[in-house]
Design a protein around this motif. Structure first.
Motif, short mmCIF file in Angstrom:
data_model
loop_
_atom_site.label_atom_id
_atom_site.label_comp_id
_atom_site.label_asym_id
_atom_site.label_seq_id
_atom_site.Cartn_x
_atom_site.Cartn_y
_atom_site.Cartn_z
N VAL A 1 1.25 -3.32 -6.36
CA VAL A 1 1.54 -2.02 -5.74
C VAL A 1 0.24 -1.22 -5.78
CG1 VAL A 1 2.90 0.09 -5.86
CG2 VAL A 1 3.95 -2.11 -6.43
N CYS A 2 -0.35 -1.04 -4.61
CA CYS A 2 -1.66 -0.39 -4.50
C CYS A 2 -1.44 1.11 -4.32
CB CYS A 2 -2.44 -0.98 -3.32
SG CYS A 2 -2.47 -2.79 -3.32
N ASP A 3 -1.44 1.80 -5.42
CA ASP A 3 -1.02 3.21 -5.46
C ASP A 3 -2.23 4.13 -5.39
OD1 ASP A 3 0.27 5.61 -5.86
OD2 ASP A 3 0.52 5.32 -8.02
N ASP A 4 -2.54 4.61 -4.19
CA ASP A 4 -3.67 5.51 -4.03
C ASP A 4 -3.33 6.94 -4.44
OD1 ASP A 4 -6.20 4.65 -3.51
OD2 ASP A 4 -6.23 5.26 -1.42
N GLY A 5 -2.09 7.16 -4.86
CA GLY A 5 -1.71 8.46 -5.39
C GLY A 5 -1.80 8.52 -6.90
N SER A 6 -2.04 7.36 -7.53
CA SER A 6 -2.17 7.27 -8.99
C SER A 6 -1.05 8.02 -9.71
CB SER A 6 -3.54 7.82 -9.44
OG SER A 6 -4.60 7.14 -8.79
N ARG A 7 0.18 7.70 -9.33
CA ARG A 7 1.32 8.44 -9.85
C ARG A 7 1.94 7.76 -11.08
NH1 ARG A 7 4.53 8.26 -4.40
NH2 ARG A 7 3.26 6.37 -4.26
N GLY A 8 2.27 8.58 -12.06
CA GLY A 8 2.87 8.06 -13.28
C GLY A 8 4.23 7.44 -13.04
N GLU A 9 5.02 8.03 -12.14
CA GLU A 9 6.36 7.49 -11.87
C GLU A 9 6.29 6.14 -11.19
OE1 GLU A 9 5.69 10.74 -8.65
OE2 GLU A 9 5.09 10.29 -10.71
N VAL A 10 5.24 5.91 -10.39
CA VAL A 10 5.07 4.61 -9.75
C VAL A 10 4.65 3.57 -10.79
CG1 VAL A 10 3.76 3.29 -8.03
CG2 VAL A 10 4.52 5.61 -7.51
N ASN A 11 3.80 3.97 -11.71
CA ASN A 11 3.40 3.07 -12.80
C ASN A 11 4.62 2.65 -13.62
OD1 ASN A 11 1.68 1.67 -14.63
ND2 ASN A 11 1.69 3.44 -15.99
N GLN A 12 5.47 3.62 -13.93
CA GLN A 12 6.68 3.32 -14.69
C GLN A 12 7.60 2.37 -13.92
OE1 GLN A 12 8.87 6.80 -15.90
NE2 GLN A 12 10.59 5.64 -16.74
N LEU A 13 7.72 2.61 -12.60
CA LEU A 13 8.54 1.74 -11.76
C LEU A 13 8.00 0.32 -11.77
CD1 LEU A 13 10.78 1.33 -9.60
CD2 LEU A 13 9.07 1.99 -7.88
N CYS A 14 6.70 0.17 -11.68
CA CYS A 14 6.09 -1.16 -11.67
C CYS A 14 6.31 -1.88 -13.00
CB CYS A 14 4.59 -1.05 -11.38
SG CYS A 14 4.21 -0.52 -9.69
N ALA B 1 0.83 -1.20 0.00
CA ALA B 1 0.00 0.00 0.00
C ALA B 1 0.87 1.25 0.00
CB ALA B 1 -0.92 0.00 1.22
N THR B 2 0.56 2.17 -0.89
CA THR B 2 1.33 3.42 -0.97
C THR B 2 0.41 4.57 -1.34
OG1 THR B 2 3.20 4.52 -2.06
CG2 THR B 2 1.93 2.99 -3.39
N TYR B 3 0.82 5.77 -0.93
CA TYR B 3 0.06 6.97 -1.29
C TYR B 3 0.98 8.06 -1.82
CZ TYR B 3 -2.84 11.14 -0.87
OH TYR B 3 -3.50 12.31 -1.14
N ASN B 4 1.92 8.51 -0.97
CA ASN B 4 2.80 9.58 -1.41
C ASN B 4 4.26 9.37 -1.00
OD1 ASN B 4 2.60 9.99 1.32
ND2 ASN B 4 1.85 12.09 1.21
#
Length: 334
Positions: free
Chosen positions: A143-156, A112-115
């Motif tokens: 990766v449950c990204d509640d911040g909906s971040r593009g950089e996290v998507n790229q990392l995944c 779980a992640t947010y920011n």
């Protein structure tokens, strides 16, 4: 008579000091201390009730009785606490070899992640990918990204794990995890905070307990690889433990004997059907983790605690962060 009383008091004091000094090495001396405490407190409360209630006015009588009731309440709470610690308990180790047929349960790891910083999150994902399991194809990381971040998507995408986002963000972390349950299907569900770094043997040391079909969840302690504010400001990294250790390593282990292990939000493994039986992770409360664990226990699921340092993360580094964290815990558990 006074000489006899002084002699008894001196003997009890000496016995208390000896038991306290040697209690860490010999557990039965801790039990002696508990018995001494109970006896002396009962004598004290008897004296308080029989000889100390004020009688000069109705108002003073009422206040005196209220004070005594508060002391009796505190004594009753201490009895519960010391009952938990009266006998040592340690759950027997159960590794993956209990699955003699080689049929291992599938596992979903929900981070779980947010920011949180991407560098911190990356460390956790890489550690999760490194966890050993006999059938690696049975392990999926979300990766449950509640911040909906593009950089996290790229990392995944770079690391080959699932990136999960949702259109709405109700119920904070619990809602985030519940949404992840709808897009995953593993028989077991691991919950990890974004800063927690699991050991490579995390699954090997925990999944075996789910050979018992009644096991609802297994909790492992949250440990930390940075100094908490007390350790840092007192220059006491190597002389005092983290301020959460007493609960995470001591109380949780003893509560396990009574099927009362508390879910603490991370480093835990759930049986999916157990979560389904309570409608997923608890929502509508500040401390969704504790509520989830209690709901499972109310449904007669067994719970357990494995007292091994299997995942470590970041402790609050400032007193401001510490107070904010404890304020949430206090309000959520009142």
């Amino acid at each position: 008579m006074s000489t006899l009383i002084l002699s008894i008091e001196g003997t009890l004091l000496l016995l208390t000091i000896v038991c306290f000094g040697l209690g860490r090495k010999y557990h039965f001396l801790k039990q002696v201390l508990i018995i001494i405490y109970i006896i002396t407190m009962m004598i004290y409360l008897g004296w308080r009730i029989g000889w100390t209630i004020p009688t000069n006015s109705i108002f003073s009588i009422i206040l005196g009785v209220i004070l005594i009731l508060a002391e009796i309440g505190g004594f009753c709470l201490s009895l519960v606490f010391y009952r938990i610690f009266y006998k040592k308990f340690h759950r027997p180790i159960q590794k993956l070899d209990v699955y003699k047929d080689g049929h291992y349960p599938s596992v979903d790891v929900l981070i779980a992640t947010y920011n949180e910083e991407v560098t911190i999150l990356k460390r956790s994902i890489v550690a999760a990918l490194s966890m050993k399991y006999p059938s690696q194809e049975l392990v999926n990381i979300y990766v449950c990204d509640d911040g909906s971040r593009g950089e996290v998507n790229q990392l995944c995408q770079e690391l080959g794990v699932h990136h999960v986002v949702r259109a709405t963000h109700e119920h904070a972390k619990a809602g985030n995890l519940n949404h992840a349950l709808t897009v995953s299907q593993g028989e077991l569900v691991v919950t990890m905070d974004a800063d927690m770094v699991p050991r490579t043997d995390f699954l090997e040391m925990t999944i075996g307990y789910f050979h018992n079909p009644k096991m609802g969840f297994i909790q492992t302690p949250q440990t930390f690889f940075n100094d908490d504010p007390y350790q840092f400001n007192l220059f006491a990294t190597n002389t005092i433990g983290n301020d959460q250790d007493f609960f995470m390593r001591g109380i949780e282990q003893q509560k396990d004997a009574f099927n009362a292990t508390m879910y603490v939000g991370s480093n835990a493994i759930f049986r999916r059907v157990a979560l389904d039986s309570i409608g997923g992770f608890a929502t509508g409360v500040i401390t969704e983790d504790m509520a989830t664990g209690m709901l499972l226990q109310a449904k007669k699921w067994e719970t357990g605690f494995v007292n091994e340092n299997l995942a470590s993360g970041l402790a609050p580094e400032t007193f401001g962060d510490l107070i904010k964290q404890r304020d949430r815990w206090a309000r959520g558990n009142r």
